[in-house]
Design an enzyme around this catalytic site. Structure first.
Site, PDB file in Angstrom:
ATOM      1  N   HIS A  93       0.854  -1.195   0.000  1.00 23.06           N
ATOM      2  CA  HIS A  93       0.000   0.000   0.000  1.00 23.06           C
ATOM      3  C   HIS A  93       0.885   1.239   0.000  1.00 23.06           C
ATOM      4  CE1 HIS A  93      -3.566   2.447   0.736  1.00 23.06           C
ATOM      5  NE2 HIS A  93      -2.736   3.214   1.428  1.00 23.06           N
ATOM      6  N   ASP A 172     -15.029   2.798   7.405  1.00 22.26           N
ATOM      7  CA  ASP A 172     -13.959   3.651   6.876  1.00 22.26           C
ATOM      8  C   ASP A 172     -14.445   4.439   5.666  1.00 22.26           C
ATOM      9  OD1 ASP A 172     -11.171   4.594   6.526  1.00 22.26           O
ATOM     10  OD2 ASP A 172     -11.416   3.529   4.636  1.00 22.26           O
ATOM     11  N   ARG A 179     -14.065  12.913   6.592  1.00 21.17           N
ATOM     12  CA  ARG A 179     -12.769  13.568   6.860  1.00 21.17           C
ATOM     13  C   ARG A 179     -12.349  14.446   5.685  1.00 21.17           C
ATOM     14  NH1 ARG A 179      -9.268   8.719   7.300  1.00 21.17           N
ATOM     15  NH2 ARG A 179      -7.575  10.214   7.413  1.00 21.17           N
ATOM     16  N   SER A 194      -7.419   3.874   8.965  1.00 19.73           N
ATOM     17  CA  SER A 194      -8.160   3.776   7.708  1.00 19.73           C
ATOM     18  C   SER A 194      -7.465   2.787   6.761  1.00 19.73           C
ATOM     19  CB  SER A 194      -8.223   5.174   7.070  1.00 19.73           C
ATOM     20  OG  SER A 194      -8.611   5.113   5.730  1.00 19.73           O
ATOM     21  N   LYS A 198      -8.547  -1.695   6.158  1.00 20.85           N
ATOM     22  CA  LYS A 198      -8.845  -2.309   4.855  1.00 20.85           C
ATOM     23  C   LYS A 198      -7.861  -3.431   4.544  1.00 20.85           C
ATOM     24  CE  LYS A 198      -8.965   1.912   3.352  1.00 20.85           C
ATOM     25  NZ  LYS A 198      -9.029   3.217   2.768  1.00 20.85           N
TER      26      LYS A 198
HETATM   27  N1  URA Z   1      -5.641   6.462   2.288  1.00 23.38           N
HETATM   28  C1  URA Z   1      -6.611   5.853   3.006  1.00 23.38           C
HETATM   29  O1  URA Z   1      -7.091   4.787   2.636  1.00 23.38           O
HETATM   30  N2  URA Z   1      -7.030   6.447   4.116  1.00 23.38           N
HETATM   31  C2  URA Z   1      -6.538   7.623   4.574  1.00 23.38           C
HETATM   32  O2  URA Z   1      -6.956   8.082   5.612  1.00 23.38           O
HETATM   33  C3  URA Z   1      -5.539   8.246   3.821  1.00 23.38           C
HETATM   34  C4  URA Z   1      -5.094   7.637   2.684  1.00 23.38           C
END
Ligand code: URA
Length: 437
Positions: A93, A172, A179, A194, A198
């Site tokens: 990621h 999320d 947000r 967040s 995932k």
């Molecule tokens: N990417 C995400 O999935 N969440 C965040 O809060 C910031 C970047």
């Protein structure tokens, strides 16, 4: 009707005044926000209190766990070898940057060593591009797969890049949208929970995080990037995912392209054994981490040189309806910006290039907006290279010529040309693993 287990206003006051939220309070809050009992304005106040006051490690772990529990968990344990042993999956990621196309060559490269890569990706929002938007510039390619299709492709081909289903961490999804419009994206505990909710719900065995620091990243300083990396590595490790992070530079764009089709084109150069040195370096550094996390010892550069990564790319694209041999879309308009002086390109601001690509049509302002496949920015020099007055510095591409002036505005002052010697900074500046916590 039974009374709620907690008073949300009390919880907001606790965090506002620098207190700590208890595990049952956090679980209740996330559940109540997901089902609508807690209103958006109340969660906005809580997110701002968290941004200003922070959370401790136990609070972040509980927050992440509650977001995972709001949805489904994927299970890749049925992926086995002929001898019945389990195949460990490995994922990556990135916290997001300009010209960051690394997922495209990386997923097939790692999969070409027999390691399944379940890469659930997103679309671009704001100045950073989205992996799915880039891949959708390939004629026929489909981002949406059912869980069964994903598992089948992982088993047969090894590499999957697809959209995350709506069942994964729905809390999320709702909180991230909130947000985004309340100035609370930058809270480290909220970014970490967040991303990791995932990734943990996705069920990968190993995970490598590319945490970007610099002008074009969420985290502008290396210190903030390291804090985010440590927080995420701790969350992954506590959840049993073998997690490491690399802190990587994002002052200048990665490679020589930012946009959609142009980034696919550059990824193909890397898969063919060429491509810009920084894109190759980062692809290999992340591939080494991903392979090690899956327990495979190998030199990933070999499969860029011998075509095995490219073979896997073609299979992956075909499996999702795409034609890997089809020409990529061409823009209707191009506009060249030339170097105003001769000297060394000493700075090329990643954020400005990202905003320019976005304004040219490569990105979207709202999540329902369409993107242009052929929009973007091609760079003709990297920081540290010599340029001559009047030579092309940037080429802007778009289907709508009216977008060019606003893109040019974004680029005003983005490039600096100096006479002085240029000091390169390392692309990968640090590595964080469980041993460093
Ligand atoms: N990417 C995400 O999935 N969440 C965040 O809060 C910031 C970047």
């Amino acid at each position: 009707m039974t009374a709620p287990a907690h008073d949300v206003v009390d919880l907001i006051r606790t965090k506002r005044d620098g207190g700590t939220l208890a595990p049952d309070q956090i679980s209740w809050l996330i559940g109540a926000y997901t089902d609508g009992t807690v209103a958006d304005e109340q969660m906005s106040a809580m997110a701002m209190a968290i941004l200003l006051r922070g959370m401790d490690r136990a609070e972040i772990a509980q927050w992440t766990q509650a977001m995972i529990s709001s949805g489904e968990r994927m299970d890749f344990s049925s992926l086995t070898r002929a001898d019945g042993t389990r195949r460990r999956t490995s994922d990556k990621h990135s916290t997001g940057g300009v010209g960051d196309k690394i997922t495209l060559p990386l997923a097939p490269l790692v999969a070409s060593f027999g390691v399944p890569v379940p890469q659930l990706s997103g679309r671009g929002l704001g100045h950073t591009g989205g992996t799915l938007d880039k891949l959708e510039s390939i004629p026929g390619w489909q981002a949406h797969l059912s869980n069964e299709q994903m598992l089948d492709q992982l088993d047969r081909i090894g590499a999957v890049i697809c959209a995350a289903g709506s069942g994964l961490a729905p809390a999320d999804r709702k909180l991230y949208a909130l947000r985004d419009v309340t100035g609370t994206v930058e809270a480290i505990p909220l970014i970490a929970s967040s991303i990791m909710s995932k990734k943990i719900a996705e069920g990968t065995d190993a995970l490598v995080l590319d945490v970007k620091a610099g002008a074009g990243a969420f985290m502008k300083t290396r210190a903030d990037a390291e804090e985010l990396a440590r927080t995420m590595v701790a969350l992954g490790t506590d959840a049993g995912v073998s997690t490491t992070a690399l802190i990587t530079g994002m002052d200048a764009p990665l490679g020589l392209t930012a946009g959609n089709a142009v980034e696919v084109e550059e990824s193909l150069e890397v898969l063919a054994g060429g491509g810009p040195a920084d894109v190759v370096e980062l692809t290999l550094a992340l591939a080494e981490e991903m392979l090690a996390g899956a327990g495979v010892e190998a030199d990933p550069a070999e499969h860029l040189a011998n075509g095995k990564a490219m073979d896997c790319w073609r299979q992956m694209i075909r499996a999702q309806g795409g034609d890997p041999e089809a020409p990529l879309p061409e823009p209707k308009h191009t506009h060249t910006i030339t170097a105003p002086a001769s000297g060394t390109l000493s700075r090329l601001d990643a954020y400005a290039v990202g905003v320019a690509a976005w304004r040219l049509g490569a990105g979207r302002a709202r999540k329902e907006d369409p993107v242009q496949a052929a929009a973007g920015v091609r760079m003709h020099a990297k920081p540290g290279e010599r340029v001559t007055a009047g030579q092309p510095l940037l080429t802007l591409t778009t289907d709508e010529e009216s977008r060019v002036p606003r893109a040019e505005e974004a680029l005003a002052g983005a490039a600096e040309i100096a006479d002085s010697a240029w000091q390169p900074k390392p692309l990968v500046s640090a590595r964080v693993s469980a041993e460093d916590l």
